[in-house]
Design an enzyme around this catalytic site. Structure first.
Site, short mmCIF file in Angstrom:
data_model
loop_
_atom_site.label_atom_id
_atom_site.label_comp_id
_atom_site.label_asym_id
_atom_site.label_seq_id
_atom_site.Cartn_x
_atom_site.Cartn_y
_atom_site.Cartn_z
N GLU A 108 11.66 29.62 5.78
CA GLU A 108 12.51 30.78 5.56
C GLU A 108 12.50 31.17 4.10
O GLU A 108 12.34 30.34 3.21
CB GLU A 108 13.94 30.49 6.03
CG GLU A 108 13.99 30.34 7.53
CD GLU A 108 15.39 30.23 8.10
OE1 GLU A 108 15.62 30.81 9.17
OE2 GLU A 108 16.25 29.59 7.48
N CYS A 121 14.38 34.21 -3.01
CA CYS A 121 14.61 32.76 -2.95
C CYS A 121 13.50 32.17 -2.10
O CYS A 121 13.41 32.45 -0.91
CB CYS A 121 15.99 32.55 -2.32
SG CYS A 121 16.40 30.83 -2.09
N CYS A 128 13.02 19.05 4.15
CA CYS A 128 13.23 18.33 2.89
C CYS A 128 13.37 16.85 3.22
O CYS A 128 13.96 16.49 4.23
CB CYS A 128 14.52 18.85 2.23
SG CYS A 128 14.76 18.20 0.56
N CYS A 132 20.89 15.61 1.30
CA CYS A 132 22.19 15.96 0.71
C CYS A 132 23.11 16.31 1.87
O CYS A 132 22.72 17.08 2.77
CB CYS A 132 22.05 17.11 -0.27
SG CYS A 132 20.84 16.74 -1.56
N CYS A 135 23.93 20.05 2.97
CA CYS A 135 22.82 21.02 3.06
C CYS A 135 22.17 21.01 4.44
O CYS A 135 21.81 19.95 4.96
CB CYS A 135 21.78 20.68 1.99
SG CYS A 135 20.31 21.72 2.10
N GLY A 194 13.52 22.77 0.68
CA GLY A 194 12.69 21.77 0.03
C GLY A 194 13.06 21.45 -1.41
O GLY A 194 13.83 22.16 -2.05
N GLU A 195 12.51 20.34 -1.88
CA GLU A 195 12.74 19.89 -3.26
C GLU A 195 11.46 20.23 -4.06
O GLU A 195 10.43 19.55 -3.92
CB GLU A 195 13.02 18.38 -3.25
CG GLU A 195 13.03 17.72 -4.61
CD GLU A 195 13.85 18.46 -5.66
OE1 GLU A 195 15.06 18.65 -5.48
OE2 GLU A 195 13.26 18.87 -6.69
N SER A 226 14.95 24.99 -9.07
CA SER A 226 16.18 24.20 -8.88
C SER A 226 15.82 22.82 -8.34
O SER A 226 15.03 22.70 -7.40
CB SER A 226 17.08 24.92 -7.88
OG SER A 226 18.20 24.14 -7.56
N SER A 248 21.09 20.74 -9.44
CA SER A 248 22.14 20.68 -8.42
C SER A 248 23.01 19.47 -8.72
O SER A 248 22.70 18.36 -8.29
CB SER A 248 21.50 20.55 -7.04
OG SER A 248 20.74 21.71 -6.78
N LEU A 249 24.08 19.69 -9.45
CA LEU A 249 24.89 18.55 -9.91
C LEU A 249 25.93 18.15 -8.86
O LEU A 249 25.94 17.03 -8.38
CB LEU A 249 25.55 18.91 -11.25
CG LEU A 249 26.18 17.74 -12.00
CD1 LEU A 249 25.15 16.70 -12.39
CD2 LEU A 249 26.92 18.23 -13.24
N HIS A 250 26.84 19.02 -8.57
CA HIS A 250 27.80 18.89 -7.45
C HIS A 250 28.86 17.81 -7.57
O HIS A 250 29.79 17.78 -6.76
CB HIS A 250 27.09 18.73 -6.10
CG HIS A 250 26.06 19.77 -5.83
ND1 HIS A 250 26.25 21.11 -6.10
CD2 HIS A 250 24.79 19.68 -5.34
CE1 HIS A 250 25.16 21.79 -5.76
NE2 HIS A 250 24.26 20.95 -5.31
N ASN A 325 28.68 27.01 1.78
CA ASN A 325 28.32 27.85 2.93
C ASN A 325 28.24 26.99 4.18
O ASN A 325 27.45 26.04 4.22
CB ASN A 325 26.97 28.53 2.67
CG ASN A 325 27.08 29.54 1.55
OD1 ASN A 325 27.95 30.41 1.56
ND2 ASN A 325 26.21 29.42 0.54
N CYS A 368 22.88 29.97 0.36
CA CYS A 368 22.40 28.67 -0.14
C CYS A 368 22.66 27.57 0.86
O CYS A 368 23.77 27.42 1.35
CB CYS A 368 23.16 28.25 -1.39
SG CYS A 368 23.02 29.34 -2.74
N1 SAH Z 1 16.21 21.17 -3.33
C1 SAH Z 1 16.57 21.94 -4.44
C2 SAH Z 1 16.48 23.44 -4.20
C3 SAH Z 1 16.97 23.97 -2.86
S1 SAH Z 1 18.69 23.92 -2.56
C4 SAH Z 1 17.94 21.56 -4.91
O1 SAH Z 1 18.62 20.81 -4.23
O2 SAH Z 1 18.30 22.00 -6.01
C5 SAH Z 1 19.34 25.30 -3.49
C6 SAH Z 1 20.82 25.14 -3.90
O3 SAH Z 1 21.69 25.33 -2.76
C7 SAH Z 1 21.13 23.76 -4.44
O4 SAH Z 1 21.97 23.82 -5.56
C8 SAH Z 1 21.86 23.15 -3.28
O5 SAH Z 1 22.61 22.06 -3.70
C9 SAH Z 1 22.67 24.31 -2.77
N2 SAH Z 1 23.21 24.12 -1.42
C10 SAH Z 1 22.69 23.36 -0.44
N3 SAH Z 1 23.48 23.45 0.68
C11 SAH Z 1 24.48 24.28 0.39
C12 SAH Z 1 25.57 24.81 1.14
N4 SAH Z 1 25.75 24.50 2.42
N5 SAH Z 1 26.42 25.66 0.53
C13 SAH Z 1 26.21 26.03 -0.76
N6 SAH Z 1 25.18 25.59 -1.51
C14 SAH Z 1 24.32 24.71 -0.96
FE1 SF4 Z 2 16.85 19.04 -0.11
FE2 SF4 Z 2 18.00 20.57 -2.02
FE3 SF4 Z 2 18.99 20.52 0.48
FE4 SF4 Z 2 19.26 18.37 -1.09
S1 SF4 Z 2 20.17 20.41 -1.43
S2 SF4 Z 2 18.63 18.35 1.09
S3 SF4 Z 2 17.35 18.40 -2.20
S4 SF4 Z 2 16.99 21.27 -0.12
#
Ligand code: SAH
Ligand code: SF4
Length: 387
Positions: A108, A121, A128, A132, A135, A194-195, A226, A248-250, A325, A368
């Site tokens: 996608e 994007c 992936c 996480c 996600c 993906g990463e 990212s 992606s710190l979180h 989200n 996201c």
């Molecule tokens: N794998 C990479 C890039 C893809 S994710 C990464 O993790 O950075 C892109 C961004 O969306 C990241 O910051 C991720 O943490 C965030 N993200 C993932 N799931 C989400 C969700 N359900 N709601 C909001 N942001 C989310």
């Molecule tokens: Fe993969 Fe990024 Fe989603 Fe983590 S947030 S599962 S690294 S796509």
């Protein structure tokens, strides 16, 4: 055309300069002509966006015919397009098969228009390998890395679909920025599936193709990669193609980040932030973006906002707060609006820009972390209702 015939004729759209040169060599083009011919093709494919060799007017007719026999200019196929009420578009793309066993990966890709810019994007992998917990993509098992051609192909599809090549028309069914010199796709974020740093070589080659001034011409300052924090690859990215970096710190404590972003067990926060301090090219003019997803009651307290500010001392940083989200079966809820505002105020008062990312395309699961394809099941994806 039979499947075998399609497999034999591979597409030149999305290749790097050196891959293009190799393709011409394979056709028997003399070495002394390779550079000139590659530049001609480069212009037609990436600057003009043509889809057939017949349109390449400064290429001799004989060569055009030979190219047509051996190659195509096919792009990934749009299997499904969804347009959100806010103008966000999500495309489910099927990649041409890479070999006889590949059924064509599905990924996608999301286009987010704003009045003065358009952000694409892109995905770097099918699924992936990381998990996480917030996600949706993380729930899909990795099928494979995308090739450079498949990554660049996402931008070519978008420019094609949005009339974003010279002498094309922009669509009128949605908000697509227009006006003299304004490109429909002006920014790229590697924030799809993906990463990217687990597919570094192909991502770097794709960034170089996207940033090439004779073709797609996106400034590297408008391309952001990212990562969830693959520390050893961060320096390589900065020393190599050098795009903008987002982390992606979180979470601000290792125990919580271990849970949310399991990769943290391998590369804890301290090491990650050191890699950011050392990121080649980072400066106040080129800040690193820290993404922080707002999870209700999990990581959204005022104390955590203060700790975030303390942690980022000495790092040229921007902080991007992302309202969580939701997706089907997600174990979290999005923080309340007041909580997000309180968090944002603390960060802002400490001197950081702290925009809250407006969720875009939530109604079509395009925001996201909501991306997931069903490639593992090798069939077109069923539409998922968000509510
Ligand atoms: N794998 C990479 C890039 C893809 S994710 C990464 O993790 O950075 C892109 C961004 O969306 C990241 O910051 C991720 O943490 C965030 N993200 C993932 N799931 C989400 C969700 N359900 N709601 C909001 N942001 C989310
Ligand atoms: Fe993969 Fe990024 Fe989603 Fe983590 S947030 S599962 S690294 S796509």
């Amino acid at each position: 055309m039979t499947e075998t015939a399609t497999l034999e004729r591979t597409s030149l759209a999305g290749l790097t300069r050196s891959e293009l040169g190799d393709a011409l060599r394979a056709l028997g083009i003399p070495e002394r002509e390779i550079r000139m011919r590659s530049s001609q093709l480069w212009h037609w494919i990436y600057f003009r966006g043509v889809r057939d060799f017949g349109s390449m007017l400064n290429v001799s007719k004989t060569l055009r015919e030979r190219l047509d026999e051996a190659f195509t200019l096919d792009l990934p196929e749009i299997v499904e397009e969804q347009v959100s009420t806010d103008g966000t578009r999500k495309w489910l793309l099927r990649m041409p098969p890479v070999d006889a066993h590949d059924k064509g990966a599905e990924i996608e890709c999301v286009y987010i228009p704003e009045s003065d810019r358009g952000t694409l994007c892109v995905s770097s992998q099918v699924g992936c390998t990381l998990n996480c917990t917030f996600c949706y993509t993380g729930t899909q098992r990795l099928v494979r890395n995308l090739t450079t051609r498949e990554i660049v192909g996402q931008l070519l599809v978008a420019r094609q679909k949005l009339g974003d090549f010279p002498d094309r028309k922009r669509p009128t069914d949605g908000l697509v920025p227009s006006g003299e010199g304004v490109r429909a796709v002006s920014n790229i974020v590697f924030m799809g599936m993906g990463e990217p740093l687990y597919n570094l070589e192909n991502v770097e080659a794709a960034v170089d193709v996207m940033a090439d001034g004779d073709g797609l011409s996106l400034s590297k300052r408008r391309i952001t990669v990212s990562t969830s924090g693959v520390v050893p690859q961060i320096e390589k990215l900065g020393a190599g193609c050098g795009p903008m970096l987002a982390i992606s710190l979180h979470a601000v404590r290792d125990d919580l980040r271990n849970e949310l972003v399991p990769l943290n067990r391998k590369y804890p926060i301290g090491e990650l932030l050191q890699a950011c301090r050392d990121y080649p090219g980072a400066s106040n003019a080129r800040r690193i973006t820290f993404e922080y997803v707002m999870l209700k009651g999990v990581n959204d307290s005022a104390a955590e906002a203060r700790e975030l500010v303390r942690l980022l001392k000495g790092v040229p940083a921007k902080i991007n707060l992302i309202p969580f989200n939701p997706w089907p079966g997600a174990p979290y809820e999005c923080s309340d609006w007041e909580t997000i505002e309180r968090f944002s105020d603390i960060v802002f008062n400490a001197g950081y820009a702290s925009p809250v990312r407006t969720p875009r395309g939530r109604d079509i699961l395009a925001a996201c972390g909501q991306l997931k394809s069903e490639t593992e099941k090798l069939r077109a994806r069923a539409r998922l209702a968000v509510e």
